[in-house]
Enzyme design. Structure first.
Site, PDB file in Angstrom:
ATOM      1  CE  LYS A 201      -2.342  -0.759   3.735  1.00  0.00           C
ATOM      2  NZ  LYS A 201      -1.517  -2.104   4.378  1.00  0.00           N
TER       3      LYS A 201
ATOM      4  NE  ARG B 147      -3.793  -0.980   9.739  1.00  0.00           N
ATOM      5  CZ  ARG B 147      -2.716  -0.596   9.383  1.00  0.00           C
ATOM      6  NH1 ARG B 147      -2.896   0.565   8.809  1.00  0.00           N
ATOM      7  NH2 ARG B 147      -1.601  -1.021   9.546  1.00  0.00           N
TER       8      ARG B 147
ATOM      9  NE  ARG C 228       7.233  -2.807   5.920  1.00  0.00           N
ATOM     10  CZ  ARG C 228       5.775  -2.466   6.036  1.00  0.00           C
ATOM     11  NH1 ARG C 228       5.253  -2.424   4.983  1.00  0.00           N
ATOM     12  NH2 ARG C 228       5.267  -2.693   7.155  1.00  0.00           N
TER      13      ARG C 228
ATOM     14  NE  ARG D 230       6.794  -0.178   9.940  1.00  0.00           N
ATOM     15  CZ  ARG D 230       5.707  -0.170   9.452  1.00  0.00           C
ATOM     16  NH1 ARG D 230       5.547   0.383   7.919  1.00  0.00           N
ATOM     17  NH2 ARG D 230       4.542  -0.591   9.872  1.00  0.00           N
TER      18      ARG D 230
ATOM     19  NE  ARG E 129       2.330  -4.644  11.481  1.00  0.00           N
ATOM     20  CZ  ARG E 129       3.083  -4.129  10.405  1.00  0.00           C
ATOM     21  NH1 ARG E 129       4.359  -4.734  10.382  1.00  0.00           N
ATOM     22  NH2 ARG E 129       2.635  -3.127   9.544  1.00  0.00           N
TER      23      ARG E 129
HETATM   24  P1  AMP Z   1       1.165   0.852   8.875  1.00  0.00           P
HETATM   25  O1  AMP Z   1       2.508   1.568   8.572  1.00  0.00           O
HETATM   26  O2  AMP Z   1       0.104   1.245   8.041  1.00  0.00           O
HETATM   27  O3  AMP Z   1       1.337  -0.672   8.860  1.00  0.00           O
HETATM   28  O4  AMP Z   1       0.814   1.143  10.541  1.00  0.00           O
HETATM   29  C1  AMP Z   1       1.827   1.044  11.543  1.00  0.00           C
HETATM   30  C2  AMP Z   1       0.891   0.564  12.709  1.00  0.00           C
HETATM   31  O5  AMP Z   1       0.290   1.902  13.216  1.00  0.00           O
HETATM   32  C3  AMP Z   1      -0.131  -0.229  12.814  1.00  0.00           C
HETATM   33  O6  AMP Z   1       0.169  -1.497  13.201  1.00  0.00           O
HETATM   34  C4  AMP Z   1      -1.146   0.416  13.849  1.00  0.00           C
HETATM   35  O7  AMP Z   1      -0.491   0.022  15.258  1.00  0.00           O
HETATM   36  C5  AMP Z   1      -1.216   1.904  13.704  1.00  0.00           C
HETATM   37  N1  AMP Z   1      -1.987   2.365  12.646  1.00  0.00           N
HETATM   38  C6  AMP Z   1      -2.051   2.804  11.461  1.00  0.00           C
HETATM   39  N2  AMP Z   1      -3.148   3.190  10.890  1.00  0.00           N
HETATM   40  C7  AMP Z   1      -4.219   2.881  11.910  1.00  0.00           C
HETATM   41  C8  AMP Z   1      -5.510   2.792  11.814  1.00  0.00           C
HETATM   42  N3  AMP Z   1      -6.034   3.196  10.741  1.00  0.00           N
HETATM   43  N4  AMP Z   1      -6.076   2.202  12.964  1.00  0.00           N
HETATM   44  C9  AMP Z   1      -5.549   2.003  13.990  1.00  0.00           C
HETATM   45  N5  AMP Z   1      -4.068   1.830  13.997  1.00  0.00           N
HETATM   46  C10 AMP Z   1      -3.351   2.322  12.907  1.00  0.00           C
END
Ligand code: AMP
Length: 210
Positions: A13, A88, A123, A156, A167
């Site tokens: 994404k 999400r 990653r 990360r 996750r």
């Molecule tokens: P991502 O980079 O999109 O994988 O986001 C990393 C982390 O940020 C996720 O594992 C969540 O802990 C938090 N996060 C990001 N977007 C959301 C969302 N829309 N709702 C809840 N937690 C989020």
């Protein structure tokens, strides 16, 4: 175009959002990047979000909903936006609707779990600007210094192996139902995200009709 990118963590994404942003001339809004920036700067938001993020859990809906509400008010979203990592959960999608935010398409980037696991473990990301790298498809320079901003390229915490499975479970339980949510409204499109960055972009543009 007001676009949502759906897909498991590691589906691509973030990478596609960066490419589509240039092609469509609209901003990308990544809740993950906004939250990571807040964690880095140790803001109150960051301090609240850090524990959830490090353990691969979702940050509470109310927190991310208010981030998005504020961000979508900015001028650069007037002609459209790409949401990467939001909504999400079903309540997050409902909050968008209740806030009167029109969505044109939810584009799913579909990738099988076993492919996700191998991707996420390779990653890397720039600690400075959030630019994505990958040990196989887009290796970072040997010194781990980001060519875009000079920041340090890191793994990360949530890409550590023990967190990846969690996750994925969270994705299947809480995020995947959004496919039904947008599907019922005739807004869902899905593309195969397993055949490389360029091919995924081609399929995405085709699915979006641009
Ligand atoms: P991502 O980079 O999109 O994988 O986001 C990393 C982390 O940020 C996720 O594992 C969540 O802990 C938090 N996060 C990001 N977007 C959301 C969302 N829309 N709702 C809840 N937690 C989020």
């Amino acid at each position: 175009m007001n676009l949502i990118l759906l897909g498991a963590p590691g589906a691509g994404k973030g990478t596609q959002a960066e490419i589509l942003k240039e092609k469509l001339g609209i901003p990308t809004i990544s809740t993950g990047n906004i939250l990571r920036e807040a964690v880095k700067n140790e803001t109150p938001l960051g301090l609240e979000a850090k524990g959830y993020m490090d353990s691969g859990k979702l940050v509470p809906d109310a927190l991310v909903i208010s981030i998005i509400e504020e961000r979508l008010k900015k001028d650069d979203c007037k002609n459209g936006f790409i949401l990467d990592g939001f909504p999400r959960t079903i309540p997050q999608a409902e909050a968008l609707e209740e806030g009167g935010v029109h969505i044109d398409k939810a584009l799913e980037i579909a990738v099988r779990d076993e492919v996700i696991v191998s991707r996420l473990s390779g990653r890397r990301v720039c600690h400075g600007c959030g630019a994505p790298y990958h040990m196989i498809s887009c290796p970072p320079p040997a010194d781990n210094v980001c060519p875009k901003c000079g920041g340090e390229i890191i793994i990360r915490k949530d890409d550590l192996p023990e967190t990846i499975k969690h996750r994925l479970d969270v994705y299947h339980e809480q995020t995947e139902p959004l496919k039904g949510f947008y599907g019922e409204k005739g807004k869902l499109a899905a593309v195969n995200g397993e055949n490389g960055i360029e091919e995924t972009t081609r399929l995405a543009l085709e699915a979006l009709g641009v």
